[in-house]
Scaffold this motif. Sequence first.
Motif, PDB file in Angstrom:
ATOM      1  N   VAL A  51       0.861  -1.181   0.000  1.00 14.65           N
ATOM      2  CA  VAL A  51       0.000   0.000   0.000  1.00 14.65           C
ATOM      3  C   VAL A  51       0.897   1.230   0.000  1.00 14.65           C
ATOM      4  N   GLU A  52       0.759   2.051  -1.022  1.00 19.76           N
ATOM      5  CA  GLU A  52       1.656   3.194  -1.195  1.00 19.76           C
ATOM      6  C   GLU A  52       1.211   4.352  -0.307  1.00 19.76           C
ATOM      7  N   LEU A  53       1.964   4.564   0.754  1.00 14.70           N
ATOM      8  CA  LEU A  53       1.661   5.624   1.720  1.00 14.70           C
ATOM      9  C   LEU A  53       2.793   6.626   1.860  1.00 14.70           C
ATOM     10  N   GLY A  54       3.876   6.434   1.086  1.00 18.59           N
ATOM     11  CA  GLY A  54       5.003   7.346   1.172  1.00 18.59           C
ATOM     12  C   GLY A  54       6.311   6.599   1.239  1.00 18.59           C
ATOM     13  N   ASP A  55       7.341   7.302   1.649  1.00 25.52           N
ATOM     14  CA  ASP A  55       8.706   6.790   1.707  1.00 25.52           C
ATOM     15  C   ASP A  55       8.778   5.512   2.548  1.00 25.52           C
ATOM     16  N   VAL A  56       9.334   4.427   1.979  1.00 26.58           N
ATOM     17  CA  VAL A  56       9.418   3.164   2.714  1.00 26.58           C
ATOM     18  C   VAL A  56      10.444   3.220   3.843  1.00 26.58           C
ATOM     19  N   ALA A  57      11.146   4.327   3.982  1.00 21.15           N
ATOM     20  CA  ALA A  57      12.021   4.480   5.147  1.00 21.15           C
ATOM     21  C   ALA A  57      11.205   4.643   6.426  1.00 21.15           C
ATOM     22  N   ARG A  58       9.926   4.972   6.283  1.00 14.98           N
ATOM     23  CA  ARG A  58       9.035   5.111   7.438  1.00 14.98           C
ATOM     24  C   ARG A  58       8.432   3.749   7.783  1.00 14.98           C
ATOM     25  N   ASN A  59       8.415   3.434   9.052  1.00 18.24           N
ATOM     26  CA  ASN A  59       7.857   2.175   9.518  1.00 18.24           C
ATOM     27  C   ASN A  59       6.338   2.286   9.629  1.00 18.24           C
ATOM     28  N   ARG A  60       5.599   1.330   9.025  1.00 22.12           N
ATOM     29  CA  ARG A  60       4.137   1.351   9.051  1.00 22.12           C
ATOM     30  C   ARG A  60       3.620  -0.044   9.367  1.00 22.12           C
ATOM     31  N   MET A  61       2.721  -0.103  10.362  1.00 19.69           N
ATOM     32  CA  MET A  61       2.199  -1.391  10.798  1.00 19.69           C
ATOM     33  C   MET A  61       0.724  -1.280  11.189  1.00 19.69           C
ATOM     34  N   ASP A  62       0.117  -2.420  11.421  1.00 23.08           N
ATOM     35  CA  ASP A  62      -1.178  -2.549  12.090  1.00 23.08           C
ATOM     36  C   ASP A  62      -2.305  -1.813  11.371  1.00 23.08           C
ATOM     37  N   PRO A  63      -2.594  -2.168  10.126  1.00 25.47           N
ATOM     38  CA  PRO A  63      -3.674  -1.469   9.422  1.00 25.47           C
ATOM     39  C   PRO A  63      -5.048  -1.824   9.977  1.00 25.47           C
ATOM     40  N   ALA A  64      -5.942  -0.852   9.949  1.00 25.77           N
ATOM     41  CA  ALA A  64      -7.362  -1.060  10.241  1.00 25.77           C
ATOM     42  C   ALA A  64      -8.119  -0.435   9.078  1.00 25.77           C
ATOM     43  N   ILE A  65      -8.675  -1.270   8.219  1.00 27.57           N
ATOM     44  CA  ILE A  65      -9.327  -0.774   7.013  1.00 27.57           C
ATOM     45  C   ILE A  65     -10.820  -0.563   7.265  1.00 27.57           C
ATOM     46  N   ASP A  66     -11.329   0.560   6.825  1.00 29.27           N
ATOM     47  CA  ASP A  66     -12.768   0.792   6.819  1.00 29.27           C
ATOM     48  C   ASP A  66     -13.424  -0.315   5.995  1.00 29.27           C
ATOM     49  N   PRO A  67     -14.527  -0.918   6.457  1.00 21.05           N
ATOM     50  CA  PRO A  67     -15.145  -2.003   5.688  1.00 21.05           C
ATOM     51  C   PRO A  67     -15.441  -1.633   4.239  1.00 21.05           C
ATOM     52  N   ARG A  68     -15.749  -0.362   3.989  1.00 18.42           N
ATOM     53  CA  ARG A  68     -16.034   0.084   2.615  1.00 18.42           C
ATOM     54  C   ARG A  68     -14.793   0.616   1.916  1.00 18.42           C
ATOM     55  N   GLY A  69     -13.641   0.539   2.569  1.00 16.75           N
ATOM     56  CA  GLY A  69     -12.383   0.909   1.935  1.00 16.75           C
ATOM     57  C   GLY A  69     -12.157   2.385   1.765  1.00 16.75           C
ATOM     58  N   ARG A  70     -12.880   3.220   2.534  1.00 10.71           N
ATOM     59  CA  ARG A  70     -12.776   4.668   2.342  1.00 10.71           C
ATOM     60  C   ARG A  70     -11.613   5.296   3.091  1.00 10.71           C
ATOM     61  N   PHE A  71     -11.167   4.666   4.164  1.00 15.42           N
ATOM     62  CA  PHE A  71     -10.052   5.200   4.929  1.00 15.42           C
ATOM     63  C   PHE A  71      -9.290   4.058   5.579  1.00 15.42           C
ATOM     64  N   LEU A  72      -8.073   4.357   5.971  1.00 16.64           N
ATOM     65  CA  LEU A  72      -7.173   3.374   6.566  1.00 16.64           C
ATOM     66  C   LEU A  72      -6.487   4.019   7.757  1.00 16.64           C
ATOM     67  N   VAL A  73      -6.586   3.379   8.918  1.00 18.62           N
ATOM     68  CA  VAL A  73      -5.878   3.815  10.116  1.00 18.62           C
ATOM     69  C   VAL A  73      -4.735   2.835  10.359  1.00 18.62           C
ATOM     70  N   TYR A  74      -3.580   3.329  10.753  1.00 19.24           N
ATOM     71  CA  TYR A  74      -2.447   2.445  11.003  1.00 19.24           C
ATOM     72  C   TYR A  74      -1.511   3.067  12.033  1.00 19.24           C
ATOM     73  N   ALA A  75      -0.583   2.260  12.499  1.00 20.83           N
ATOM     74  CA  ALA A  75       0.430   2.716  13.467  1.00 20.83           C
ATOM     75  C   ALA A  75       1.761   2.903  12.759  1.00 20.83           C
ATOM     76  N   GLY A  76       2.492   3.922  13.163  1.00 20.57           N
ATOM     77  CA  GLY A  76       3.797   4.148  12.565  1.00 20.57           C
ATOM     78  C   GLY A  76       4.385   5.470  13.016  1.00 20.57           C
ATOM     79  N   ASN A  77       5.324   5.944  12.222  1.00 22.77           N
ATOM     80  CA  ASN A  77       5.960   7.232  12.494  1.00 22.77           C
ATOM     81  C   ASN A  77       6.275   7.876  11.158  1.00 22.77           C
ATOM     82  N   GLU A  78       5.504   8.899  10.827  1.00 26.77           N
ATOM     83  CA  GLU A  78       5.723   9.618   9.574  1.00 26.77           C
ATOM     84  C   GLU A  78       6.640  10.820   9.770  1.00 26.77           C
ATOM     85  N   GLY A  79       7.390  10.815  10.864  1.00 28.75           N
ATOM     86  CA  GLY A  79       8.336  11.887  11.140  1.00 28.75           C
ATOM     87  C   GLY A  79       7.849  12.886  12.167  1.00 28.75           C
TER      88      GLY A  79
END
Length: 325
Positions: free
Chosen positions: A198-226
């Motif tokens: 899933v393209e969310l930006g620079d892969v140097a950023r750590n991204r984990m634990d997605p929670a997808i809206d059942p209708r796919g409208r938004f995605l919540v996740y854990a990480g550090n975007e700086g």
Amino acid sequence: MSATPSRLATFLAPLLLTATVHAGKLVGPGTISTSLQETSVALTPDGNTLYFMRSDFSESDDTILVSHRRDGRWSAPEVASFSGRWHDSEPTLSPDGQRLYFVSNRPPRGGAAPVTASMGGHSFAGTNLWYVARRADGRWSEPAHVDGALNDGAMIYNPSVAASGDIYFSAHRPDSGAAYQIYVVHPRGEGYSVPERVELGDVARNRMDPAIDPRGRFLVYAGNEGDALGRADLYIAFRQPDGRWSKPERLPGEINSEALENAPSLGPHLGELYVASNRRDPVSFPKPADDMASLQRRLEGPLNGSRNLWRFDIAGVLHAHGIER
């Protein structure tokens, strides 16, 4: 022509950081949230049965538990029927409640060895994706292994399922960079497609634990975007008209803290967000003199620095992006 949620997002995106987020509530203090480690909420569609993971502080002994809401209170948890023998963790329910997915180190087939993984020169219990299906009598089936490329590498974590059957998860794969990224697979016949990052930006950023809206409208996740306040914060990204994801934004309000926030999951009501956090009661010195009873009571309480389960309401954030239901 009325504005679509995506068009509204273009105009309302600046409101995200100021949108109302109601103060969090500890889930089942002393019953579900305890002095041990609790993460990864999975709620049935009626909101009355809750699956979650409990473990020791080193998270080397993970087990999936279940609790039921009775008269407004959560019952004493029990080990889920399919757990208790292996390193089982991170349960999630399909939106219709008919499948429960989880990750485990149990052997993927008869006669095979338990799944192991290695990273940075260390070996540890690996994970493959499994599920149990709801039977006609309401009980869960025996666990079934999810075959396919998504289980390559033995490091798949925190699955989340959309109504379409798409499965989002975090993993360390060859295109993940140094840490973890979020991936999605689509149903294909009896199996699934090859995982797509899933393209969310620079892969140097750590991204984990997605929670997808059942209708796919938004995605919540854990990480550090700086701009994370702690080791990991919770972020949200919105689906754009062209199918790509918006730039992730850190969720506002009290959701994030200087502690660790991760393992988000969505409840059955719009904006209902569950989070694992090791935030604790502050300690300042000199403190009121402890006796053994007060010391033990505080150290054995939920807010002793262990990870607990919290419930937040992010409906205001979603409304600011044109998502009303």
